[in-house]
Design an enzyme around this catalytic site. Structure first.
Site, PDB file in Angstrom:
ATOM      1  N   HIS A 129       0.815  -1.272  -0.005  1.00  0.00           N
ATOM      2  CA  HIS A 129      -0.196   0.019  -0.077  1.00  0.00           C
ATOM      3  C   HIS A 129       0.853   1.321   0.166  1.00  0.00           C
ATOM      4  O   HIS A 129       0.690   2.180  -0.866  1.00  0.00           O
ATOM      5  CB  HIS A 129      -0.960  -0.077   1.049  1.00  0.00           C
ATOM      6  CG  HIS A 129      -1.781   1.186   1.427  1.00  0.00           C
ATOM      7  ND1 HIS A 129      -3.135   1.275   0.998  1.00  0.00           N
ATOM      8  CD2 HIS A 129      -1.540   2.423   1.802  1.00  0.00           C
ATOM      9  CE1 HIS A 129      -3.498   2.600   1.128  1.00  0.00           C
ATOM     10  NE2 HIS A 129      -2.630   3.245   1.692  1.00  0.00           N
ATOM     11  N   GLU A 130       1.922   1.354   1.020  1.00  0.00           N
ATOM     12  CA  GLU A 130       2.693   2.663   1.242  1.00  0.00           C
ATOM     13  C   GLU A 130       3.595   2.761  -0.317  1.00  0.00           C
ATOM     14  O   GLU A 130       3.663   3.915  -0.520  1.00  0.00           O
ATOM     15  CB  GLU A 130       3.399   2.477   2.289  1.00  0.00           C
ATOM     16  CG  GLU A 130       2.544   2.697   3.598  1.00  0.00           C
ATOM     17  CD  GLU A 130       1.225   3.537   3.604  1.00  0.00           C
ATOM     18  OE1 GLU A 130       1.512   4.629   3.066  1.00  0.00           O
ATOM     19  OE2 GLU A 130       0.259   3.363   4.297  1.00  0.00           O
ATOM     20  N   HIS A 146       1.810   4.677  -2.858  1.00  0.00           N
ATOM     21  CA  HIS A 146       1.906   5.840  -2.497  1.00  0.00           C
ATOM     22  C   HIS A 146       3.260   6.569  -3.171  1.00  0.00           C
ATOM     23  O   HIS A 146       3.397   7.587  -4.026  1.00  0.00           O
ATOM     24  CB  HIS A 146       1.763   6.414  -1.161  1.00  0.00           C
ATOM     25  CG  HIS A 146       0.384   6.630  -0.698  1.00  0.00           C
ATOM     26  ND1 HIS A 146      -0.808   6.844  -1.268  1.00  0.00           N
ATOM     27  CD2 HIS A 146      -0.251   5.797   0.441  1.00  0.00           C
ATOM     28  CE1 HIS A 146      -1.946   6.676  -0.534  1.00  0.00           C
ATOM     29  NE2 HIS A 146      -1.689   6.039   0.378  1.00  0.00           N
ATOM     30  N   HIS A 173       3.393   6.625  -6.932  1.00  0.00           N
ATOM     31  CA  HIS A 173       2.779   7.905  -7.362  1.00  0.00           C
ATOM     32  C   HIS A 173       3.608   9.176  -7.296  1.00  0.00           C
ATOM     33  O   HIS A 173       3.710  10.042  -8.101  1.00  0.00           O
ATOM     34  CB  HIS A 173       1.486   8.055  -6.414  1.00  0.00           C
ATOM     35  CG  HIS A 173       0.547   9.066  -6.996  1.00  0.00           C
ATOM     36  ND1 HIS A 173      -0.777   9.075  -6.144  1.00  0.00           N
ATOM     37  CD2 HIS A 173       0.196   9.492  -8.118  1.00  0.00           C
ATOM     38  CE1 HIS A 173      -1.454   9.978  -7.145  1.00  0.00           C
ATOM     39  NE2 HIS A 173      -0.907  10.245  -8.228  1.00  0.00           N
TER      40      HIS A 173
HETATM   41 ZN    ZN Z   1      -2.898   5.498   1.977  1.00  0.00          ZN
END
Ligand code: ZN
Length: 700
Positions: A485-486, A489, A492
């Protein structure tokens, strides 16, 4: 989660940070923040930074930024894109540099000195924001450019930047007359006071709501370790309340009456008519937000808030929630019936967790100790997280031991693009520490920007249990998911390919920002990825398929309940924030009950995840008219993953397309347009329903 400190000029003040009482005088020569870092990509020189450096650098940064703002507004040359918009984008360089690092340290490696600086500087930074947005001369220049934006010969990113600046000013009240501006300021001040008051009351109410148990027998079902942790010196036990409606202990407590008392203590915690009662505060908060929205030209607060989000209107957010509410509620009823067969009497809300746990143990049992040996951190990182990024985007990684870190556990990697060129720096700080906030997050030390010539310096923080010296760090599946998940980011931020810092990386609407991170979670259980990383650390043996299947199946467990309680809370948020100005909401419980009925999510056994009186997200944490964003992002990530499945899955071509159309774009275009271009249509909730096991007929 992602943390965005929002430090560019237009955004200064969102940061809840600032710095310290230094007794030593720091000269600009000695203060490492006063010039750009000489390290690769301006990585923070942690070997030179001291606690006493932050406050003087922040103060000097604020001073410089005010001078810059004043000069932009006061210049005699008529407004141009360069002398106004670009000038604003370039301003506040020192403030951004120091605040990025200060924000990171306040969250991940704080101490008394940093906390003090934070307290002292927060109101000053907020005032700095007002000084900017209520500057008439500046607004007139932006306004003039906005009116002529089609005639300025701008490219799409520049044109959108002009529009965003104009909106930022307007949304902050720049167009109002003096009387309305005064009213707006008064409402803002009142909201700040009420928010603090809500926070204090809720904290006290939650503490006071704890149940004190005198008879150990009542706690039957809980483990000895849990009971020991609840013990008080007077020989009694305390069951503390958590922030949600349902309490974890309800899953274990065999004593039905105690389950009921715990549930009632939770749901009524802030409705006892005492000093901790929040009802008056929340009705006033809802009313003043409605009034502020009206001042700014919107029919209600949600319309104001969502105008800036991907959803755009409350109706669209409500429609999405209603669309998934129907199958969610239907599934909850099925789960209810299934559990009812195990119960002696009619299932009540305080029974749900208890019987769900019986079902979970029987049908889904996952033994953590059986799984953990397959999830060794370093292997998950290299052969899982990095492996997936290589398969999809061609990235490679090289650890850099020469770049200074703020704590010995922190590791730094240089990230290389598919063509071998250097792309970014990425730090990870995975282990729990006493001076670190809970949870996990991503942020940057340096944002990518073509204008400023900067490359991304990105970090991930988590709170995994640190192993004893010499022992391997073994993770739960939830930890593995957090890493993916992290890192989503982080991708991104690292793939950001924008000109203007205002748009870098994760600077997207709130209902879009969790999309790339949740999307990246999908690869954690991709067969080729699992085969690469999930190996027994002792023997190297691959994880048995049976265990992988169990992990996959667990993801659909109890989802009718989970989705219904989330949707209930999201719709409750919408109900409070779609009232028109001047409306009397009356009795809080009656308002809440009517709203849940109206939206068809009134299920007696499945109350909202938060009830109005203790819904901290919407009254104190900045998620007013925003709780739906979690589900909105989930629709996007499931729907985008479905696109991959339809187009050949995990391939370099598909990854490149996702990078080009989503991950590199930052906030440069409307999120809905970006998504539509990628998907070929608007997002659909079908994939979410399928992933949560809520579709009765499988897709062909
Ligand atoms: Zn998040």
């Amino acid at each position: 989660m992602t943390r965005h400190l929002l430090l560019g000029l237009a955004l200064t003040g969102a940061a809840a940070c600032a710095h310290s009482v230094s007794t030593t005088t720091t000269t600009s020569q000695a203060n490492p923040f006063f010039q750009p870092s000489p390290l690769l990509y301006q990585a923070p020189p942690f070997d030179l930074i001291h606690d006493g450096d932050y406050q003087p650098a922040i103060e000097e940064g604020m001073r410089q930024q005010l001078v810059e703002i004043h000069e932009i507004g006061a210049q005699s040359a008529s407004p141009t894109f360069d002398n106004t918009i670009v000038a604003m984008e370039k301003s506040g360089e020192l403030l951004t540099r120091v605040m990025k690092v200060f924000g990171a340290m306040s969250g991940a490696n704080t101490n008394d000195a940093l906390e003090h600086v934070q307290e002292v500087m927060a109101p000053k930074l907020a005032a700095q924001r007002d000084a900017f947005f209520l500057d008439d001369k500046l607004f007139q220049r932006v306004s003039s450019l906005y009116a002529r934006r089609d005639a300025l010969g701008l490219n799409a990113e520049q044109r959108f930047l002009v529009e965003r600046y104009y909106q930022d000013f307007v949304r902050s009240g720049a167009k109002l007359g003096p009387a309305d501006k005064a009213r707006l300021k008064a409402l803002n001040a009142e909201e700040a006071t009420l928010t603090t008051s809500f926070q204090k009351k809720l904290l006290a109410a939650t503490k006071a709501g704890a149940l004190v148990i005198g008879d150990r027998g009542q706690l039957a079902g809980m483990s000895d370790a849990e009971i020991a942790a609840m013990a008080r010196p007077d020989g009694k036990w305390v069951l503390k309340l958590q922030n949600t409606t349902q309490q974890p202990a309800q899953a274990e407590l065999e004593n039905r009456d105690l389950r009921r008392r715990l549930f009632e203590a939770s749901t009524q915690r802030a409705e006892h008519g005492d000093s901790n009662d929040t009802r008056a505060v929340i009705t006033r908060l809802a009313a003043l937000r409605a009034e502020r929205a009206q001042l700014l030209g919107y029919p209600n607060f949600a319309a104001y808030a969502l105008d800036d989000e991907m959803a755009k209107t409350p109706d669209r957010a409500i429609k999405l929630l209603s669309d998934i509410a129907e199958p969610a509620v239907a599934k909850a009823h099925v789960e209810d019936e299934h559990m009812q067969a195990l119960a002696a009497s009619k299932l009540e809300p305080w029974d749900w967790q208890y019987y769900a746990e019986q079902v979970r143990k029987k049908d889904y049992a996952l033994d953590e100790s059986q799984i953990k040996p397959y999830f060794e951190l370093d292997r998950v990182l290299h052969d899982g997280v990095f492996f997936a990024a290589h398969q999809l985007y061609g990235l490679t990684f090289k650890e850099r031991k020469d770049i200074p870190v703020y704590q010995p556990d922190v590791r730094v990697f240089e990230v290389f693009d598919a063509d071998g060129s250097s792309l970014a720096l990425w730090y990870c700080d995975y282990f729990k520490r006493d001076n670190k906030n809970g949870g996990a997050w991503e942020d940057t030390f340096v944002e990518q920007s073509g204008l400023l010539g900067t490359k991304p310096v990105v970090f991930n923080v988590a709170n995994f249990t640190k192993p004893a010296t010499g022992q391997p760090a073994l993770l739960s599946y939830s930890d593995v998911n957090t890493m993916f998940h992290e890192f989503g980011h982080a991708l991104h931020a690292m793939f950001s390919h924008v000109e203007y810092p205002r748009f870098a990386g994760t600077a997207t609407p709130r209902d879009f920002v969790e999309f790339p991170s949740q999307f990246n979670e999908h690869w954690a259980l991709e067969p080729s990825v699992v085969a690469s990383y999930a190996k027994d650390y002792r023997t190297g043996a691959p994880m048995p398929q049976e265990l992988i299947d169990k992990i996959k199946r667990t993801r659909t467990f109890n989802q009718g309940f989970a989705l219904t309680e989330s949707i209930g809370a999201a719709l409750l948020d919408m109900a409070w924030h779609t009232i028109p100005a001047g409306t009397s909401t009356g009795d809080v419980d009656a308002f809440e009950a009517a709203a849940l009925e109206r939206y068809h999510v009134a299920v007696h056994e499945v109350p909202p995840r938060y009830r109005s009186t203790y819904f901290a997200h919407i009254w104190q944490n900045g998620y007013a008219a925003g709780y739906y964003a979690y589900l909105w992002s989930e629709i996007l990530d499931d729907d985008a993953y479905a696109w991959f499945v339809e187009h050949g899955g995990m391939t370099r071509d598909n990854g490149q397309r996702f990078r080009d159309m989503i991950l590199s774009r930052g906030g440069t275009i409307e999120a809905a347009d970006m998504y539509r271009a990628f998907r070929g249509r608007d997002p659909s909730a079908e994939a979410l329903l399928e992933n949560r096991g809520l579709k009765t007929t499988p897709q062909p």
